[in-house]
Design an enzyme around this catalytic site. Structure first.
Site, PDB file in Angstrom:
ATOM      1  CB  SER A   6      26.476   3.617 -18.964  1.00  0.00           C
ATOM      2  OG  SER A   6      27.378   4.439 -18.649  1.00  0.00           O
ATOM      3  CG  HIS A  31      28.473  -0.091 -16.641  1.00  0.00           C
ATOM      4  ND1 HIS A  31      28.683  -1.334 -16.780  1.00  0.00           N
ATOM      5  CD2 HIS A  31      29.036   0.808 -17.590  1.00  0.00           C
ATOM      6  CE1 HIS A  31      30.071  -1.241 -17.502  1.00  0.00           C
ATOM      7  NE2 HIS A  31      29.944   0.077 -17.802  1.00  0.00           N
ATOM      8  CG  ASP A  33      31.176   3.770 -17.523  1.00  0.00           C
ATOM      9  OD1 ASP A  33      31.608   2.553 -17.575  1.00  0.00           O
ATOM     10  OD2 ASP A  33      30.015   4.066 -18.183  1.00  0.00           O
ATOM     11  CG  MET A  35      36.130   6.936 -17.426  1.00  0.00           C
ATOM     12  SD  MET A  35      35.524   7.797 -18.900  1.00  0.00           S
ATOM     13  CE  MET A  35      34.115   6.779 -19.341  1.00  0.00           C
ATOM     14  CG  HIS A  64      33.915  -0.472 -17.175  1.00  0.00           C
ATOM     15  ND1 HIS A  64      33.589   0.117 -18.217  1.00  0.00           N
ATOM     16  CD2 HIS A  64      35.174  -0.914 -17.484  1.00  0.00           C
ATOM     17  CE1 HIS A  64      34.405  -0.225 -19.259  1.00  0.00           C
ATOM     18  NE2 HIS A  64      35.274  -0.705 -18.607  1.00  0.00           N
ATOM     19  CG  MET A  66      37.151   2.387 -18.340  1.00  0.00           C
ATOM     20  SD  MET A  66      35.933   3.111 -19.358  1.00  0.00           S
ATOM     21  CE  MET A  66      34.729   3.228 -17.940  1.00  0.00           C
ATOM     22  CG  MET A 135      35.911  -2.014 -23.419  1.00  0.00           C
ATOM     23  SD  MET A 135      34.542  -1.135 -22.525  1.00  0.00           S
ATOM     24  CE  MET A 135      34.158   0.522 -23.570  1.00  0.00           C
ATOM     25  N   GLY A 140      36.235   5.445 -22.444  1.00  0.00           N
ATOM     26  CA  GLY A 140      36.653   6.914 -22.328  1.00  0.00           C
ATOM     27  C   GLY A 140      35.482   7.939 -22.417  1.00  0.00           C
ATOM     28  CG  PHE A 141      34.912  10.260 -24.616  1.00  0.00           C
ATOM     29  CD1 PHE A 141      35.170  11.572 -23.891  1.00  0.00           C
ATOM     30  CD2 PHE A 141      36.110   9.607 -24.937  1.00  0.00           C
ATOM     31  CE1 PHE A 141      36.251  12.173 -23.700  1.00  0.00           C
ATOM     32  CE2 PHE A 141      37.460  10.615 -24.875  1.00  0.00           C
ATOM     33  CZ  PHE A 141      37.597  11.481 -24.013  1.00  0.00           C
ATOM     34  N   GLY A 142      30.841   8.434 -23.634  1.00  0.00           N
ATOM     35  CA  GLY A 142      29.813   7.706 -24.136  1.00  0.00           C
ATOM     36  C   GLY A 142      29.370   8.494 -25.309  1.00  0.00           C
ATOM     37  N   GLY A 143      28.220   7.827 -25.861  1.00  0.00           N
ATOM     38  CA  GLY A 143      28.065   8.404 -27.338  1.00  0.00           C
ATOM     39  C   GLY A 143      28.641   8.308 -28.534  1.00  0.00           C
ATOM     40  CG  ASP A 172      30.403  -0.524 -21.457  1.00  0.00           C
ATOM     41  OD1 ASP A 172      29.643   0.547 -22.405  1.00  0.00           O
ATOM     42  OD2 ASP A 172      31.449  -0.205 -20.663  1.00  0.00           O
ATOM     43  N   GLY A 173      29.054   0.148 -24.914  1.00  0.00           N
ATOM     44  CA  GLY A 173      29.606   1.249 -26.174  1.00  0.00           C
ATOM     45  C   GLY A 173      28.909   1.181 -27.237  1.00  0.00           C
ATOM     46  N   GLY A 174      28.107   2.133 -27.643  1.00  0.00           N
ATOM     47  CA  GLY A 174      27.211   2.208 -28.804  1.00  0.00           C
ATOM     48  C   GLY A 174      26.247   1.342 -28.921  1.00  0.00           C
ATOM     49  N   GLY A 194      24.324   3.593 -22.424  1.00  0.00           N
ATOM     50  CA  GLY A 194      24.361   4.994 -21.709  1.00  0.00           C
ATOM     51  C   GLY A 194      23.241   5.710 -22.566  1.00  0.00           C
ATOM     52  CB  SER A 195      23.554   7.715 -25.638  1.00  0.00           C
ATOM     53  OG  SER A 195      24.996   7.953 -25.335  1.00  0.00           O
TER      54      SER A 195
HETATM   55  C1  DX5 Z   1      32.697   4.156 -22.351  1.00  0.00           C
HETATM   56  C2  DX5 Z   1      31.925   3.495 -21.185  1.00  0.00           C
HETATM   57  C3  DX5 Z   1      30.657   3.093 -21.433  1.00  0.00           C
HETATM   58  C4  DX5 Z   1      29.754   4.039 -21.624  1.00  0.00           C
HETATM   59  C5  DX5 Z   1      28.698   3.702 -22.670  1.00  0.00           C
HETATM   60  O1  DX5 Z   1      34.007   4.195 -22.043  1.00  0.00           O
HETATM   61  O2  DX5 Z   1      32.431   2.418 -20.366  1.00  0.00           O
HETATM   62  O3  DX5 Z   1      29.929   2.490 -20.252  1.00  0.00           O
HETATM   63  O4  DX5 Z   1      29.049   4.987 -20.788  1.00  0.00           O
HETATM   64  O5  DX5 Z   1      28.000   4.949 -23.306  1.00  0.00           O
HETATM   65  P1  DX5 Z   1      26.979   4.682 -24.608  1.00  0.00           P
HETATM   66  O6  DX5 Z   1      26.266   3.709 -24.467  1.00  0.00           O
HETATM   67  O7  DX5 Z   1      26.283   6.135 -24.904  1.00  0.00           O
HETATM   68  O8  DX5 Z   1      28.071   4.572 -25.643  1.00  0.00           O
HETATM   69 ZN    ZN Z   2      31.522   1.069 -19.241  1.00  0.00          ZN
END
Ligand code: DX5
Ligand code: ZN
Length: 220
Positions: A6, A31, A33, A35, A64, A66, A135, A140-143, A172-174, A194-195
């Protein structure tokens, strides 16, 4: 098994180089994102960035959305070069129609569900999509930290879509080498990270570490 890095966690000032690094690491999907500061409390990028990404990579662009009322922007993202467009069930009053609009515009269609949304919300549109995004954090946020209970939706989706070997289930996420096994064991085959990829200096190792963590787990 697909790892989809991502770009949310990438360095946006060096986007082309960042993307090259994950393409060289063997990632087949990227991917993206999107927003809007409305459906989620954060703002990222729009069609012009997707158009620029399209010019620098052959990776499949997994967009994606959002955003609120995503149907209004389907055509713009399709024309920008998105290969897939995923919309949130929570953001669409006429989800079935929006999915048809994505397919009519060219890209493959996906539908996403937030952690609090039951999988039943997408049951009657499964025939029209080739991807369900579950999800595993609140968008909304990475990490953010992976929410383990979310993957319990996946076996149900697989059951409803029995016989649909082509249906991707994306988490997707964490997602990282520690959390990916639970998602894959439940039936996911696309892992957004992502991270866990862009947050590491060695992207090749980061992608390989995720794939290695799930290699022994039987999937669909
Ligand atoms: C969250 C995004 C994810 C995000 C994942 O709202 O849709 O795609 O980038 O980031 P990580 O892998 O760091 O949780
Ligand atoms: Zn995403």
């Amino acid at each position: 098994m697909i790892v989809a890095p991502s770009i949310l966690a990438a360095d946006f000032a060096r986007l082309a180089a960042e993307i090259e690094s994950v393409e060289a690491a063997g990632a087949k999907w990227l991917h993206v994102d999107v927003m809007d500061g409305h459906f989620v409390p954060n703002i990222t990028l729009g069609p012009p960035v997707v158009e620029s990404l399209r010019r620098v990579t052959k990776m499949l662009l997994d967009v994606h959305l959002m955003i609120a009322e995503p149907g209004r922007y389907v055509r713009a993202f399709a024309e920008a070069g998105a290969d897939r467009i995923t919309v949130h069930a929570e953001a669409c009053t006429h989800l079935h129609r929006t999915i048809q609009e994505i397919r009519a515009a060219g890209p493959k269609a996906g539908v996403a569900v937030n952690p609090a949304t039951p999988p039943e919300a997408v049951r009657w549109v499964l025939d029209g999509v080739d991807l369900v995004l579950v999800m595993t954090v609140n968008p909304g946020f990475g990490g953010q930290a992976f929410i383990p209970g979310t993957v319990q939706k996946i076996p149900r989706l697989r059951q409803w879509a029995a016989g649909r070997k082509d249906l991707h289930i994306e988490v997707d996420g964490g997602i990282d080498p520690g959390t990916a096994p639970a998602a894959v064991a439940a039936g996911a085959d696309v892992l957004v990270a992502g991270s866990a990829v862009f947050g590491k200096a060695d992207r090749k190792k980061a992608v390989a570490d995720i794939l290695r963590a799930v290699a022994h787990i039987s999937t669909v």
